[in-house]
Design a protein around this motif. Sequence first.
Motif, PDB file in Angstrom:
ATOM      1  N   GLN A  19      -8.362  -0.734  -2.125  1.00 33.47           N
ATOM      2  CA  GLN A  19      -8.767   0.514  -2.767  1.00 33.47           C
ATOM      3  C   GLN A  19      -7.754   0.929  -3.839  1.00 33.47           C
ATOM      4  OE1 GLN A  19      -9.251   3.716  -0.019  1.00 33.47           O
ATOM      5  NE2 GLN A  19     -10.032   5.164  -1.541  1.00 33.47           N
ATOM      6  N   ASP A  20      -8.304   1.343  -4.999  1.00 36.01           N
ATOM      7  CA  ASP A  20      -7.522   1.875  -6.120  1.00 36.01           C
ATOM      8  C   ASP A  20      -6.569   0.841  -6.733  1.00 36.01           C
ATOM      9  OD1 ASP A  20      -8.751   4.328  -5.704  1.00 36.01           O
ATOM     10  OD2 ASP A  20      -7.148   5.053  -4.390  1.00 36.01           O
ATOM     11  N   MET A  21      -6.842  -0.435  -6.545  1.00 38.18           N
ATOM     12  CA  MET A  21      -5.989  -1.467  -7.139  1.00 38.18           C
ATOM     13  C   MET A  21      -6.667  -2.018  -8.382  1.00 38.18           C
ATOM     14  SD  MET A  21      -4.459  -5.031  -5.561  1.00 38.18           S
ATOM     15  CE  MET A  21      -3.413  -4.176  -4.389  1.00 38.18           C
ATOM     16  N   GLU A  22      -5.890  -2.151  -9.455  1.00 39.29           N
ATOM     17  CA  GLU A  22      -6.371  -2.708 -10.704  1.00 39.29           C
ATOM     18  C   GLU A  22      -6.023  -4.198 -10.774  1.00 39.29           C
ATOM     19  OE1 GLU A  22      -8.248  -1.172 -12.792  1.00 39.29           O
ATOM     20  OE2 GLU A  22      -8.127   0.771 -11.780  1.00 39.29           O
ATOM     21  N   PRO A  23      -6.815  -4.977 -11.523  1.00 35.75           N
ATOM     22  CA  PRO A  23      -6.510  -6.413 -11.624  1.00 35.75           C
ATOM     23  C   PRO A  23      -5.151  -6.719 -12.224  1.00 35.75           C
ATOM     24  CG  PRO A  23      -8.770  -5.980 -12.319  1.00 35.75           C
ATOM     25  CD  PRO A  23      -8.114  -4.643 -12.143  1.00 35.75           C
ATOM     26  N   ASP A  24      -4.654  -5.823 -13.123  1.00 37.27           N
ATOM     27  CA  ASP A  24      -3.355  -6.099 -13.728  1.00 37.27           C
ATOM     28  C   ASP A  24      -2.189  -5.783 -12.801  1.00 37.27           C
ATOM     29  OD1 ASP A  24      -3.676  -3.404 -13.705  1.00 37.27           O
ATOM     30  OD2 ASP A  24      -3.185  -3.070 -15.808  1.00 37.27           O
ATOM     31  N   GLN A  25      -2.473  -5.351 -11.563  1.00 41.90           N
ATOM     32  CA  GLN A  25      -1.428  -5.090 -10.580  1.00 41.90           C
ATOM     33  C   GLN A  25      -1.299  -6.232  -9.568  1.00 41.90           C
ATOM     34  OE1 GLN A  25       0.692  -2.594 -10.809  1.00 41.90           O
ATOM     35  NE2 GLN A  25      -0.377  -1.874 -12.636  1.00 41.90           N
ATOM     36  N   LEU A  62       0.851  -1.191   0.000  1.00 43.91           N
ATOM     37  CA  LEU A  62       0.000   0.000   0.000  1.00 43.91           C
ATOM     38  C   LEU A  62       0.883   1.236   0.000  1.00 43.91           C
ATOM     39  CD1 LEU A  62      -2.630  -1.101   2.684  1.00 43.91           C
ATOM     40  CD2 LEU A  62      -2.831  -1.218   0.201  1.00 43.91           C
ATOM     41  N   PRO A  63       0.811   2.069  -1.028  1.00 42.34           N
ATOM     42  CA  PRO A  63       1.643   3.282  -1.055  1.00 42.34           C
ATOM     43  C   PRO A  63       1.183   4.290  -0.002  1.00 42.34           C
ATOM     44  CG  PRO A  63       0.089   3.303  -2.875  1.00 42.34           C
ATOM     45  CD  PRO A  63      -0.075   1.970  -2.205  1.00 42.34           C
ATOM     46  N   LYS A  64       2.119   5.064   0.445  1.00 45.07           N
ATOM     47  CA  LYS A  64       1.810   6.086   1.444  1.00 45.07           C
ATOM     48  C   LYS A  64       1.178   7.292   0.759  1.00 45.07           C
ATOM     49  CE  LYS A  64       3.920   8.720   5.197  1.00 45.07           C
ATOM     50  NZ  LYS A  64       5.198   9.064   5.912  1.00 45.07           N
ATOM     51  N   ASP A  65       0.134   7.818   1.376  1.00 47.11           N
ATOM     52  CA  ASP A  65      -0.552   8.981   0.807  1.00 47.11           C
ATOM     53  C   ASP A  65       0.321  10.223   0.928  1.00 47.11           C
ATOM     54  OD1 ASP A  65      -2.732   7.411   0.277  1.00 47.11           O
ATOM     55  OD2 ASP A  65      -3.741   7.874   2.175  1.00 47.11           O
ATOM     56  N   GLU A  66       0.486  10.906  -0.205  1.00 49.99           N
ATOM     57  CA  GLU A  66       1.260  12.148  -0.255  1.00 49.99           C
ATOM     58  C   GLU A  66       0.328  13.303  -0.586  1.00 49.99           C
ATOM     59  OE1 GLU A  66       4.312  12.368   0.593  1.00 49.99           O
ATOM     60  OE2 GLU A  66       4.936  10.260   0.600  1.00 49.99           O
ATOM     61  N   VAL A  67       0.561  14.419   0.070  1.00 45.89           N
ATOM     62  CA  VAL A  67      -0.330  15.568  -0.107  1.00 45.89           C
ATOM     63  C   VAL A  67       0.036  16.363  -1.344  1.00 45.89           C
ATOM     64  CG1 VAL A  67      -1.228  17.671   0.958  1.00 45.89           C
ATOM     65  CG2 VAL A  67      -0.699  15.671   2.377  1.00 45.89           C
ATOM     66  N   PHE A  68       1.324  16.644  -1.513  1.00 50.29           N
ATOM     67  CA  PHE A  68       1.754  17.543  -2.593  1.00 50.29           C
ATOM     68  C   PHE A  68       2.346  16.760  -3.760  1.00 50.29           C
ATOM     69  CE2 PHE A  68       2.207  19.829   1.433  1.00 50.29           C
ATOM     70  CZ  PHE A  68       1.329  20.870   1.222  1.00 50.29           C
ATOM     71  N   VAL A  69       1.748  15.649  -4.075  1.00 55.94           N
ATOM     72  CA  VAL A  69       2.202  14.825  -5.200  1.00 55.94           C
ATOM     73  C   VAL A  69       1.043  14.687  -6.170  1.00 55.94           C
ATOM     74  CG1 VAL A  69       3.034  12.566  -5.925  1.00 55.94           C
ATOM     75  CG2 VAL A  69       3.883  13.580  -3.801  1.00 55.94           C
ATOM     76  N   THR A  70       1.352  14.981  -7.448  1.00 54.97           N
ATOM     77  CA  THR A  70       0.287  14.933  -8.459  1.00 54.97           C
ATOM     78  C   THR A  70      -0.119  13.490  -8.770  1.00 54.97           C
ATOM     79  OG1 THR A  70       1.147  16.966  -9.423  1.00 54.97           O
ATOM     80  CG2 THR A  70      -0.366  15.660 -10.772  1.00 54.97           C
ATOM     81  N   GLU A  71       0.872  12.630  -9.009  1.00 58.49           N
ATOM     82  CA  GLU A  71       0.597  11.248  -9.371  1.00 58.49           C
ATOM     83  C   GLU A  71       0.913  10.345  -8.187  1.00 58.49           C
ATOM     84  OE1 GLU A  71       2.738  10.216 -12.818  1.00 58.49           O
ATOM     85  OE2 GLU A  71       1.698  11.634 -14.143  1.00 58.49           O
ATOM     86  N   GLN A  72      -0.115   9.653  -7.720  1.00 64.17           N
ATOM     87  CA  GLN A  72       0.047   8.727  -6.606  1.00 64.17           C
ATOM     88  C   GLN A  72       0.470   7.351  -7.127  1.00 64.17           C
ATOM     89  OE1 GLN A  72      -0.148   9.257  -3.398  1.00 64.17           O
ATOM     90  NE2 GLN A  72      -0.978  11.337  -3.339  1.00 64.17           N
ATOM     91  N   ALA A  73       1.294   6.658  -6.348  1.00 66.15           N
ATOM     92  CA  ALA A  73       1.689   5.294  -6.708  1.00 66.15           C
ATOM     93  C   ALA A  73       0.490   4.350  -6.541  1.00 66.15           C
ATOM     94  CB  ALA A  73       2.864   4.842  -5.834  1.00 66.15           C
TER      95      ALA A  73
END
Length: 531
Positions: A202-208, A158-169
């Motif tokens: 949350q926010d995970m795609e099947p191809d991941q 699970l990637p860490k939530d970043e506030v000032f990042v446009t693209e989230q991992a």
Amino acid sequence: MKTALAGTLERARSTFATISLGQKVVIGLLVAGLLLGGFYFYSWITTPTQAPLFSNLASTDASAIVDELNAQGTAYELADGGSTIMVAKDAVYDLRLTMSGLGLPAGQDTGYALLDEQGITTSEFQQQVSYQRALEGELSKTLEALDGVNQAVVHVALPKDEVFVTEQAEPTASVLLDLAAGTELSGEQIQAVTNLVSSSVQDMEPDQVTVTDSTGQVLSAAGSGQTAAAGDARSQVEQEYEDRLAENAQQILDRVLGPGRAVVSVRADVDLSQRNTTSETYTYENDTPPLSESTTTESYNGSGTPVGGVLGPENMPDAGANAGGDSTYDKESTTSNNAVDKTVEVVEGAPGALNRLTISVVMDEAVAGNLNQQEMRDLMTTAVGLDQARGDEITVATMPFDTTAADAAAAEMEAAREAEASDAMWSMIRQGGIAAGIALVVLLVWLRSRRRGDLEEDYEPLELSDDMLAELDRLRVASSREEAPVINNRQAELEAAERQRVRGEISTMVSEKPDEVAAMLRGWLSENKAS
């Protein structure tokens, strides 16, 4: 009491001695069958019904529980490769309570049960790690519920939530499946695993989601966009299409050449790509009135040079030229907003388009030598819907077929059929012989018993004269002791003649009525033994 028992045993012994050898064998077999059936029935009744004590046990827990059962002297059985322990049904709950008191099975707390152990001083990092472990444990238990999956291990990143990042991992997951022996997951099952895991995060795609079995084989790779499920789906579509076309062509060849005289092979290249196309079209009709229209008019009438042209040094007006002349200026412009038709068309291309089709037909030379090759080619072309403009190709060839294997297989099948028929016939003969023997024995026993009953019912006491009775009594007594020496010879000769006459009458009676005489003698013997 002893006399009655001795009499009963004596009668049973005498009755058993009078029956024939065949009857003794039948009685012995019946007694043995009854004893054997009673033994198996008693074993089945006394055997306790088994029920699972624990299932899906880890190897360490199963070993600890087995050791404890052995220490208690409790009978058990192992099932499902040692992961299930079976015990007597009436002792299941008592043993479960006993094992729970000993802390067995130990196991590990997984799933959302980990969140129950958090205290008031738990840090945010600990909460995040506990939530991730709980999520992985719940997914593992869910995947283990699938048929053929012994154990499942799920790791979630699970990637860490970043506030000032446009693209989230994006979150990713990996799944390791320990499958049961002989189990192989299909493409649909692998796709079900990836969708199940991705839908739970949350926010995970099947191809991941990466899916791997215990042998190290990658069933679904993350990020590649290619899964075993997609490959299986493509193969299934192509196989179904090829089989349908080959069946159409094979039916024609079997009718013309006969079964097994021709082979059709179809290769179809199916495009499973899905495309969406959007087009916009604008049209205008000349006779359509405008939606709105505006007209602008400018006019100038006066002295001097009117202002106009492009501003620049080359077009600078001359102050002295035409200083005193008159000039006019008129300008008119019209703006119309016409009604324009707009058409938006969205085309969604369904997968399954056929890119190319190739057909190979091989016919047996022994039966297809006189056929017209062009006619057969045309028939195959029409049967499969060949399109040469698309690049489809067809090849028709005539070759000698190798029928060695088919002939050998036919001979083996015929031999097996004959052997099976022979075995069935001999089995029927054996069963018929056994049944006939049993029926014959039963019939003989029944006839003997019926004859004996008829003789007992029809028996009438013999009417013997006094002389015959006296002679028989003398013979009975003489058989048990020696007679005293005879003193008077004359008297002895008379008695001997009389006995000779009586014996002749007895012999005649024995010849005419042997059964009655035998019954009377058996009665005398019984009286002698009783006395």
